[in-house]
Motif scaffolding. Structure first.
Motif, PDB file in Angstrom:
ATOM      1  N   ARG A   4       6.812  -0.956   7.644  1.00  0.00           N
ATOM      2  CA  ARG A   4       7.088  -0.068   6.836  1.00  0.00           C
ATOM      3  C   ARG A   4       7.556   0.426   5.875  1.00  0.00           C
ATOM      4  O   ARG A   4       8.990  -0.193   6.582  1.00  0.00           O
ATOM      5  CB  ARG A   4       6.062   0.768   8.289  1.00  0.00           C
ATOM      6  N   ASP A   5       8.065   1.478   5.140  1.00  0.00           N
ATOM      7  CA  ASP A   5       8.924   1.474   4.382  1.00  0.00           C
ATOM      8  C   ASP A   5       8.446   2.744   4.292  1.00  0.00           C
ATOM      9  O   ASP A   5       8.061   3.249   3.370  1.00  0.00           O
ATOM     10  CB  ASP A   5       9.415   1.269   3.053  1.00  0.00           C
ATOM     11  N   SER A   6       9.404   3.982   5.427  1.00  0.00           N
ATOM     12  CA  SER A   6       8.828   5.033   5.448  1.00  0.00           C
ATOM     13  C   SER A   6       9.574   6.146   4.515  1.00  0.00           C
ATOM     14  O   SER A   6       8.776   6.845   4.083  1.00  0.00           O
ATOM     15  CB  SER A   6       9.693   5.717   6.407  1.00  0.00           C
ATOM     16  N   ALA A   7      10.797   5.719   4.013  1.00  0.00           N
ATOM     17  CA  ALA A   7      11.130   6.064   2.928  1.00  0.00           C
ATOM     18  C   ALA A   7      10.261   6.042   1.389  1.00  0.00           C
ATOM     19  O   ALA A   7       9.795   7.018   0.829  1.00  0.00           O
ATOM     20  CB  ALA A   7      12.543   5.820   2.459  1.00  0.00           C
ATOM     21  N   LYS A   8       9.312   5.086   1.265  1.00  0.00           N
ATOM     22  CA  LYS A   8       8.763   4.761   0.395  1.00  0.00           C
ATOM     23  C   LYS A   8       7.140   5.057   0.422  1.00  0.00           C
ATOM     24  O   LYS A   8       6.395   5.081  -0.078  1.00  0.00           O
ATOM     25  CB  LYS A   8       9.244   3.931  -1.180  1.00  0.00           C
ATOM     26  N   ASN A   9       6.810   5.803   1.762  1.00  0.00           N
ATOM     27  CA  ASN A   9       5.305   5.392   2.261  1.00  0.00           C
ATOM     28  C   ASN A   9       4.738   4.305   1.298  1.00  0.00           C
ATOM     29  O   ASN A   9       3.739   4.718   1.309  1.00  0.00           O
ATOM     30  CB  ASN A   9       5.327   6.824   1.985  1.00  0.00           C
ATOM     31  N   THR A  10       5.127   3.526   2.434  1.00  0.00           N
ATOM     32  CA  THR A  10       4.702   2.514   2.142  1.00  0.00           C
ATOM     33  C   THR A  10       4.170   1.266   3.223  1.00  0.00           C
ATOM     34  O   THR A  10       5.318   1.065   3.890  1.00  0.00           O
ATOM     35  CB  THR A  10       5.614   0.981   0.417  1.00  0.00           C
ATOM     36  N   ASN A  21      -0.107   8.466  11.868  1.00  0.00           N
ATOM     37  CA  ASN A  21      -0.091   8.433  12.732  1.00  0.00           C
ATOM     38  C   ASN A  21       0.300   6.845  12.752  1.00  0.00           C
ATOM     39  O   ASN A  21       0.863   6.036  13.945  1.00  0.00           O
ATOM     40  CB  ASN A  21      -1.734   8.128  14.138  1.00  0.00           C
ATOM     41  N   ALA A  22      -0.687   5.871  11.745  1.00  0.00           N
ATOM     42  CA  ALA A  22      -0.563   4.632  11.548  1.00  0.00           C
ATOM     43  C   ALA A  22      -1.434   4.294  10.713  1.00  0.00           C
ATOM     44  O   ALA A  22      -1.556   5.185   9.287  1.00  0.00           O
ATOM     45  CB  ALA A  22      -1.376   4.085  12.859  1.00  0.00           C
ATOM     46  N   MET A  23      -0.443   3.540   9.995  1.00  0.00           N
ATOM     47  CA  MET A  23      -1.344   2.550   9.009  1.00  0.00           C
ATOM     48  C   MET A  23      -1.128   1.054   9.717  1.00  0.00           C
ATOM     49  O   MET A  23      -1.168   0.310   9.677  1.00  0.00           O
ATOM     50  CB  MET A  23      -0.317   2.500   7.747  1.00  0.00           C
ATOM     51  N   GLY A  24      -2.148   0.363   8.641  1.00  0.00           N
ATOM     52  CA  GLY A  24      -2.344  -0.931   8.553  1.00  0.00           C
ATOM     53  C   GLY A  24      -3.765  -1.805   8.135  1.00  0.00           C
ATOM     54  O   GLY A  24      -3.702  -0.751   6.890  1.00  0.00           O
ATOM     55  N   TRP A  25      -4.106  -2.589   7.961  1.00  0.00           N
ATOM     56  CA  TRP A  25      -4.319  -3.430   7.018  1.00  0.00           C
ATOM     57  C   TRP A  25      -5.967  -4.021   7.294  1.00  0.00           C
ATOM     58  O   TRP A  25      -6.024  -4.733   8.981  1.00  0.00           O
ATOM     59  CB  TRP A  25      -3.678  -4.600   6.398  1.00  0.00           C
ATOM     60  N   TYR A  26      -7.327  -4.225   7.057  1.00  0.00           N
ATOM     61  CA  TYR A  26      -7.900  -4.293   7.597  1.00  0.00           C
ATOM     62  C   TYR A  26      -8.710  -5.136   6.283  1.00  0.00           C
ATOM     63  O   TYR A  26      -7.979  -5.987   5.162  1.00  0.00           O
ATOM     64  CB  TYR A  26      -9.901  -3.160   7.919  1.00  0.00           C
ATOM     65  N   ARG A  27     -10.042  -5.947   6.706  1.00  0.00           N
ATOM     66  CA  ARG A  27     -10.565  -7.161   5.712  1.00  0.00           C
ATOM     67  C   ARG A  27     -11.557  -7.473   5.530  1.00  0.00           C
ATOM     68  O   ARG A  27     -12.304  -7.456   7.006  1.00  0.00           O
ATOM     69  CB  ARG A  27      -9.563  -8.953   5.474  1.00  0.00           C
ATOM     70  N   GLN A  28     -12.060  -7.418   4.709  1.00  0.00           N
ATOM     71  CA  GLN A  28     -13.911  -7.527   4.725  1.00  0.00           C
ATOM     72  C   GLN A  28     -14.067  -9.125   3.907  1.00  0.00           C
ATOM     73  O   GLN A  28     -13.993  -9.105   2.431  1.00  0.00           O
ATOM     74  CB  GLN A  28     -14.352  -6.787   4.119  1.00  0.00           C
ATOM     75  N   ALA A  29     -14.465  -9.916   4.509  1.00  0.00           N
ATOM     76  CA  ALA A  29     -14.792 -11.799   3.785  1.00  0.00           C
ATOM     77  C   ALA A  29     -16.593 -11.095   3.449  1.00  0.00           C
ATOM     78  O   ALA A  29     -17.199 -10.374   3.977  1.00  0.00           O
ATOM     79  CB  ALA A  29     -15.362 -12.676   4.120  1.00  0.00           C
ATOM     80  N   PRO A  30     -17.322 -12.081   2.585  1.00  0.00           N
ATOM     81  CA  PRO A  30     -18.853 -11.716   2.290  1.00  0.00           C
ATOM     82  C   PRO A  30     -19.742 -11.650   3.168  1.00  0.00           C
ATOM     83  O   PRO A  30     -19.555 -12.872   4.326  1.00  0.00           O
ATOM     84  CB  PRO A  30     -18.856 -12.740   0.692  1.00  0.00           C
ATOM     85  N   CYS A  43       1.011  -1.416  -0.070  1.00  0.00           N
ATOM     86  CA  CYS A  43       0.133  -0.134   0.227  1.00  0.00           C
ATOM     87  C   CYS A  43       0.715   1.453   0.236  1.00  0.00           C
ATOM     88  O   CYS A  43       1.742   1.597   0.865  1.00  0.00           O
ATOM     89  CB  CYS A  43      -1.195  -0.295   1.196  1.00  0.00           C
ATOM     90  N   ALA A  44       1.064   1.826  -1.281  1.00  0.00           N
ATOM     91  CA  ALA A  44       1.380   2.991  -1.189  1.00  0.00           C
ATOM     92  C   ALA A  44       1.132   4.274  -1.419  1.00  0.00           C
ATOM     93  O   ALA A  44      -0.464   4.989  -1.914  1.00  0.00           O
ATOM     94  CB  ALA A  44       2.000   3.297  -2.634  1.00  0.00           C
ATOM     95  N   ALA A  45       1.288   5.041  -0.299  1.00  0.00           N
ATOM     96  CA  ALA A  45       0.710   6.639  -0.017  1.00  0.00           C
ATOM     97  C   ALA A  45       1.367   7.301  -0.797  1.00  0.00           C
ATOM     98  O   ALA A  45       2.248   7.817  -0.872  1.00  0.00           O
ATOM     99  CB  ALA A  45       0.831   6.927   1.660  1.00  0.00           C
ATOM    100  N   SER A  46       0.852   8.752  -1.065  1.00  0.00           N
ATOM    101  CA  SER A  46       0.629   9.731  -2.043  1.00  0.00           C
ATOM    102  C   SER A  46       0.092  10.706  -1.185  1.00  0.00           C
ATOM    103  O   SER A  46      -0.860  10.993  -0.995  1.00  0.00           O
ATOM    104  CB  SER A  46       1.223   9.315  -3.558  1.00  0.00           C
TER     105      SER A  46
END
Length: 115
Positions: A71-77, A32-41, A22-25
């Motif tokens: 997290r790769d802060s240099a790549k904002n990913t 503050n934070a980054m993360g992953w969520y998921r949603q199943a049917p 996930c790349a942020a631009s």
């Protein structure tokens, strides 16, 4: 304007691995934070993994020992390395970025695990 672009989803056999990115631009300072969520049917969206600005991580119990967030802060990913995937991991995975208490979401990427 802050944007999140996810990649890395797909179809994998049970026991296999995938890495989500996930790349942020845009206005990416003071994250503050980054993360992953998921949603199943038919299910609610749930937290999978989260990493704070200081590098602290937390995971939902069902993925501990199998998934790793980094997290790769240099790549904002932010990455989610998923191993030993199970059919129950099948879901749409969403990237989350928290900034000044506000949540920003990616468009989602599908992960399908065949048995």
């Amino acid at each position: 304007q802050l944007q999140l672009v996810e990649s890395g989803g797909g179809l994998v056999q049970a026991g296999g691995s995938l890495r989500l990115s996930c790349a942020a631009s845009g206005s990416i300072f003071s994250i503050n934070a980054m993360g992953w969520y998921r949603q199943a049917p038919g299910k609610q969206r749930e937290l999978v993994a989260r990493i704070s600005s200081t590098g602290n991580t937390n995971y939902v119990e069902s993925v501990k020992g199998r998934f790793t967030i980094s997290r790769d802060s240099a790549k904002n990913t932010v990455y989610l390395q998923m191993s030993s995937l199970k059919p129950e991991d099948k879901a749409v995975y969403y990237c989350l970025l928290v900034k000044y208490g506000l949540d920003y979401w990616g468009q989602g990427t599908q992960v399908t695990v065949s048995s």
